[in-house]
Design a protein around this motif. Sequence first.
Motif, PDB file in Angstrom:
ATOM      1  N   VAL A  76      50.454  16.903  61.169  1.00  0.00           N
ATOM      2  CA  VAL A  76      50.311  15.183  61.433  1.00  0.00           C
ATOM      3  C   VAL A  76      49.459  14.552  60.136  1.00  0.00           C
ATOM      4  CG1 VAL A  76      49.113  13.446  62.824  1.00  0.00           C
ATOM      5  CG2 VAL A  76      50.348  15.194  63.778  1.00  0.00           C
ATOM      6  N   ASP A  77      49.772  13.533  59.735  1.00  0.00           N
ATOM      7  CA  ASP A  77      49.119  12.972  58.728  1.00  0.00           C
ATOM      8  C   ASP A  77      47.705  12.447  58.922  1.00  0.00           C
ATOM      9  OD1 ASP A  77      48.056  11.262  56.570  1.00  0.00           O
ATOM     10  OD2 ASP A  77      50.277  10.834  55.693  1.00  0.00           O
ATOM     11  N   THR A  78      46.549  13.227  58.594  1.00  0.00           N
ATOM     12  CA  THR A  78      45.207  12.539  58.974  1.00  0.00           C
ATOM     13  C   THR A  78      44.324  11.686  57.860  1.00  0.00           C
ATOM     14  OG1 THR A  78      44.247  14.700  58.505  1.00  0.00           O
ATOM     15  CG2 THR A  78      45.030  14.256  60.747  1.00  0.00           C
ATOM     16  N   SER A  79      44.966  11.258  57.012  1.00  0.00           N
ATOM     17  CA  SER A  79      44.641  10.620  55.764  1.00  0.00           C
ATOM     18  C   SER A  79      43.722   9.328  56.239  1.00  0.00           C
ATOM     19  CB  SER A  79      45.518  10.324  54.804  1.00  0.00           C
ATOM     20  OG  SER A  79      46.660   9.387  55.089  1.00  0.00           O
ATOM     21  N   GLY A  80      44.160   8.870  57.508  1.00  0.00           N
ATOM     22  CA  GLY A  80      43.465   7.512  57.754  1.00  0.00           C
ATOM     23  C   GLY A  80      42.233   8.012  58.915  1.00  0.00           C
ATOM     24  N   VAL A  81      41.687   9.020  58.980  1.00  0.00           N
ATOM     25  CA  VAL A  81      40.762   9.470  59.856  1.00  0.00           C
ATOM     26  C   VAL A  81      39.552   9.316  58.874  1.00  0.00           C
ATOM     27  CG1 VAL A  81      39.678  11.241  61.150  1.00  0.00           C
ATOM     28  CG2 VAL A  81      42.210  11.114  61.198  1.00  0.00           C
ATOM     29  N   ALA A  82      38.651   8.511  59.233  1.00  0.00           N
ATOM     30  CA  ALA A  82      37.247   8.294  58.431  1.00  0.00           C
ATOM     31  C   ALA A  82      36.143   9.020  58.960  1.00  0.00           C
ATOM     32  CB  ALA A  82      36.932   6.761  58.545  1.00  0.00           C
ATOM     33  N   VAL A  83      35.312   9.567  58.315  1.00  0.00           N
ATOM     34  CA  VAL A  83      34.280  10.426  58.598  1.00  0.00           C
ATOM     35  C   VAL A  83      32.975   9.467  58.817  1.00  0.00           C
ATOM     36  CG1 VAL A  83      32.598  12.548  58.196  1.00  0.00           C
ATOM     37  CG2 VAL A  83      35.074  12.625  57.900  1.00  0.00           C
ATOM     38  N   ASP A  84      32.184   9.318  59.893  1.00  0.00           N
ATOM     39  CA  ASP A  84      30.988   8.487  59.966  1.00  0.00           C
ATOM     40  C   ASP A  84      29.931   9.408  59.988  1.00  0.00           C
ATOM     41  OD1 ASP A  84      28.799   7.249  61.603  1.00  0.00           O
ATOM     42  OD2 ASP A  84      30.475   5.768  62.433  1.00  0.00           O
ATOM     43  N   PRO A  85      29.143   9.049  59.061  1.00  0.00           N
ATOM     44  CA  PRO A  85      27.747   9.803  58.642  1.00  0.00           C
ATOM     45  C   PRO A  85      26.650   9.903  59.783  1.00  0.00           C
ATOM     46  CG  PRO A  85      27.658   7.800  57.528  1.00  0.00           C
ATOM     47  CD  PRO A  85      29.025   7.957  58.167  1.00  0.00           C
ATOM     48  N   LEU A  86      26.773   8.787  60.778  1.00  0.00           N
ATOM     49  CA  LEU A  86      25.740   8.547  61.494  1.00  0.00           C
ATOM     50  C   LEU A  86      26.082   8.765  63.211  1.00  0.00           C
ATOM     51  CD1 LEU A  86      24.450   5.169  60.225  1.00  0.00           C
ATOM     52  CD2 LEU A  86      23.519   7.348  59.689  1.00  0.00           C
ATOM     53  N   ARG A  87      27.316   8.579  63.492  1.00  0.00           N
ATOM     54  CA  ARG A  87      27.685   8.883  65.033  1.00  0.00           C
ATOM     55  C   ARG A  87      28.358  10.153  65.116  1.00  0.00           C
ATOM     56  NH1 ARG A  87      28.687   3.807  63.074  1.00  0.00           N
ATOM     57  NH2 ARG A  87      27.586   1.968  64.012  1.00  0.00           N
ATOM     58  N   PRO A  88      28.119  10.735  66.122  1.00  0.00           N
ATOM     59  CA  PRO A  88      28.847  11.923  66.542  1.00  0.00           C
ATOM     60  C   PRO A  88      30.320  11.991  66.804  1.00  0.00           C
ATOM     61  CG  PRO A  88      27.623  11.323  68.352  1.00  0.00           C
ATOM     62  CD  PRO A  88      27.580  10.182  67.343  1.00  0.00           C
ATOM     63  N   THR A  89      30.854  13.009  66.892  1.00  0.00           N
ATOM     64  CA  THR A  89      32.296  13.112  67.370  1.00  0.00           C
ATOM     65  C   THR A  89      32.414  13.137  68.878  1.00  0.00           C
ATOM     66  OG1 THR A  89      32.997  14.348  65.573  1.00  0.00           O
ATOM     67  CG2 THR A  89      34.377  14.662  67.403  1.00  0.00           C
ATOM     68  N   GLY A  90      33.339  12.388  69.598  1.00  0.00           N
ATOM     69  CA  GLY A  90      33.373  12.296  71.054  1.00  0.00           C
ATOM     70  C   GLY A  90      33.480  13.982  71.856  1.00  0.00           C
ATOM     71  N   LEU A  91      33.161  14.249  72.867  1.00  0.00           N
ATOM     72  CA  LEU A  91      33.277  15.403  73.506  1.00  0.00           C
ATOM     73  C   LEU A  91      33.751  15.358  75.122  1.00  0.00           C
ATOM     74  CD1 LEU A  91      32.452  18.750  73.317  1.00  0.00           C
ATOM     75  CD2 LEU A  91      30.419  17.881  74.048  1.00  0.00           C
ATOM     76  N   TYR A  92      34.740  16.240  75.411  1.00  0.00           N
ATOM     77  CA  TYR A  92      34.711  16.281  76.917  1.00  0.00           C
ATOM     78  C   TYR A  92      35.030  17.823  77.399  1.00  0.00           C
ATOM     79  CZ  TYR A  92      40.122  16.814  76.348  1.00  0.00           C
ATOM     80  OH  TYR A  92      41.089  17.336  76.041  1.00  0.00           O
ATOM     81  N   LEU A  93      34.771  17.929  78.784  1.00  0.00           N
ATOM     82  CA  LEU A  93      34.866  19.307  79.324  1.00  0.00           C
ATOM     83  C   LEU A  93      36.001  19.078  80.158  1.00  0.00           C
ATOM     84  CD1 LEU A  93      31.663  19.137  78.305  1.00  0.00           C
ATOM     85  CD2 LEU A  93      31.464  21.129  79.815  1.00  0.00           C
ATOM     86  N   LYS A  94      36.839  20.165  80.144  1.00  0.00           N
ATOM     87  CA  LYS A  94      37.820  19.995  81.435  1.00  0.00           C
ATOM     88  C   LYS A  94      37.373  21.121  82.510  1.00  0.00           C
ATOM     89  CE  LYS A  94      42.054  20.166  79.870  1.00  0.00           C
ATOM     90  NZ  LYS A  94      43.565  20.593  79.363  1.00  0.00           N
ATOM     91  N   GLU A  95      37.517  20.549  83.687  1.00  0.00           N
ATOM     92  CA  GLU A  95      37.324  21.483  84.825  1.00  0.00           C
ATOM     93  C   GLU A  95      38.878  21.735  85.336  1.00  0.00           C
ATOM     94  OE1 GLU A  95      35.300  21.446  89.197  1.00  0.00           O
ATOM     95  OE2 GLU A  95      34.766  19.755  87.432  1.00  0.00           O
ATOM     96  N   THR A  96      39.245  23.035  85.686  1.00  0.00           N
ATOM     97  CA  THR A  96      40.652  23.299  86.055  1.00  0.00           C
ATOM     98  C   THR A  96      40.230  24.028  87.420  1.00  0.00           C
ATOM     99  OG1 THR A  96      40.585  25.498  85.152  1.00  0.00           O
ATOM    100  CG2 THR A  96      41.617  23.527  83.959  1.00  0.00           C
ATOM    101  N   GLY A  97      41.441  23.780  88.648  1.00  0.00           N
ATOM    102  CA  GLY A  97      41.273  24.247  89.820  1.00  0.00           C
ATOM    103  C   GLY A  97      42.001  25.636  89.883  1.00  0.00           C
ATOM    104  N   GLY A  98      41.843  26.146  90.949  1.00  0.00           N
ATOM    105  CA  GLY A  98      42.556  27.653  91.021  1.00  0.00           C
ATOM    106  C   GLY A  98      41.728  28.820  91.365  1.00  0.00           C
ATOM    107  N   SER A  99      40.346  28.437  91.608  1.00  0.00           N
ATOM    108  CA  SER A  99      39.524  29.553  92.102  1.00  0.00           C
ATOM    109  C   SER A  99      39.140  29.473  93.574  1.00  0.00           C
ATOM    110  CB  SER A  99      38.131  29.367  91.293  1.00  0.00           C
ATOM    111  OG  SER A  99      37.429  28.240  91.957  1.00  0.00           O
ATOM    112  N   THR A 100      38.555  30.206  94.080  1.00  0.00           N
ATOM    113  CA  THR A 100      37.952  30.161  95.519  1.00  0.00           C
ATOM    114  C   THR A 100      36.586  29.716  95.835  1.00  0.00           C
ATOM    115  OG1 THR A 100      37.510  32.709  95.501  1.00  0.00           O
ATOM    116  CG2 THR A 100      39.607  32.110  95.931  1.00  0.00           C
ATOM    117  N   ARG A 101      35.908  29.137  94.757  1.00  0.00           N
ATOM    118  CA  ARG A 101      34.567  28.602  95.121  1.00  0.00           C
ATOM    119  C   ARG A 101      34.698  27.363  95.560  1.00  0.00           C
ATOM    120  NH1 ARG A 101      34.661  30.480  89.539  1.00  0.00           N
ATOM    121  NH2 ARG A 101      33.846  28.477  88.606  1.00  0.00           N
TER     122      ARG A 101
END
Length: 363
Positions: A76-101
């Motif tokens: 994918v062409d990413t030449s249009g992605v800017a880098v912000d010197p002050l703000r962070p990259t967003g983040l997410y955590l994935k929770e998946t099912g399939g345990s017995t807890r």
Amino acid sequence: MVTPWAVCVGESMAALLPDVPGPLDGVESFAVSAGGAESNVACALRALGVPSAWISRVGDDGFGRRLVGEVTARGVDTSGVAVDPLRPTGLYLKETGGSTRDGDLGTGRSKLHYYRAGSAASAMSAATLRDPAVERLVDGARLVHLTGITPALSETCLDMVRALLDAPRGQRLVSFDLNLRPVLWRDRDAGVLREFVNAADVALLGADEAEIAFGTGDPAKLRALFPGPTTIVVKDAERVVTALTAKGAVSEPALTVDVVEPTGAGDAFAAGYLAGTLHGFDERRRLRLGHLAAASALVAQGDVGELGDLSRLADADAGGSAGAAEDDGQWSAATVAALLDAPEEQWRATRISADGIAFGGLR
């Protein structure tokens, strides 16, 4: 460099994926990946033979560099992605099912936990579109893809989406996937989503999210509510997707899939449908390609499946021989071509799993 046919605009985030299923309090370590509706669509389009670009903003941090690197590595062409010197990259955590807890989500289910407030991408604005790299990508695109996530991030992001929808298009199409995230709209006016859906050429709506946002998930009622788009695509709770155009409605059922992980299937469907549109497929084959792309994501651990480059199938819709495509693996062009043109009963009998496609002896 190949000029992208499709440009996808919006936030993507670093993703932390658990090493074991179950509630997060029992997870010892996470693998780092990348995710986000718009970059998922860009990556899936590229995998389907559509040159694509992703426009966004990331922080000047390790997560941002990794995110851009992973999307770039998928072609994918990413030449249009800017880098912000002050703000962070967003983040997410994935929770998946399939345990017995206790508190497990259940096998085949997942939940995303977002940490994106004040992210670099939330600072995108109408001024972003005046960046020379971004301007080049948008001006040269045959399709610009947007979602309802981006305008919910900030007022400036909303202004950017409105500017893209208001801009002269010429031969360029604009697609808008509702992708409703109620939590993001909690303190904002979600009424603008009506404006944005109606301003698109292709609108993609989940019946359940349309019911929440617009009071109905019925395809015919949504068509009446939104006369603007050339095509409205409605994915309903019965696993049937309906495309409504000036020529009428075409519906196609989803395939039977042994789901490994559901995240990303909606983005993959959008990419498949839009790839079919750009390749000139008829409406039925566009819907089927969307279903196949979604199935490839459902049987993969990540957000993007491995359907493969199907650009060779573009001539089949104009009377070429789909069966002449070279066989290149379990998602071979020949097998996919056969499915795109299969009689209804054979399409319905198809089953897809992580092991491959089971369809009338094709594997």
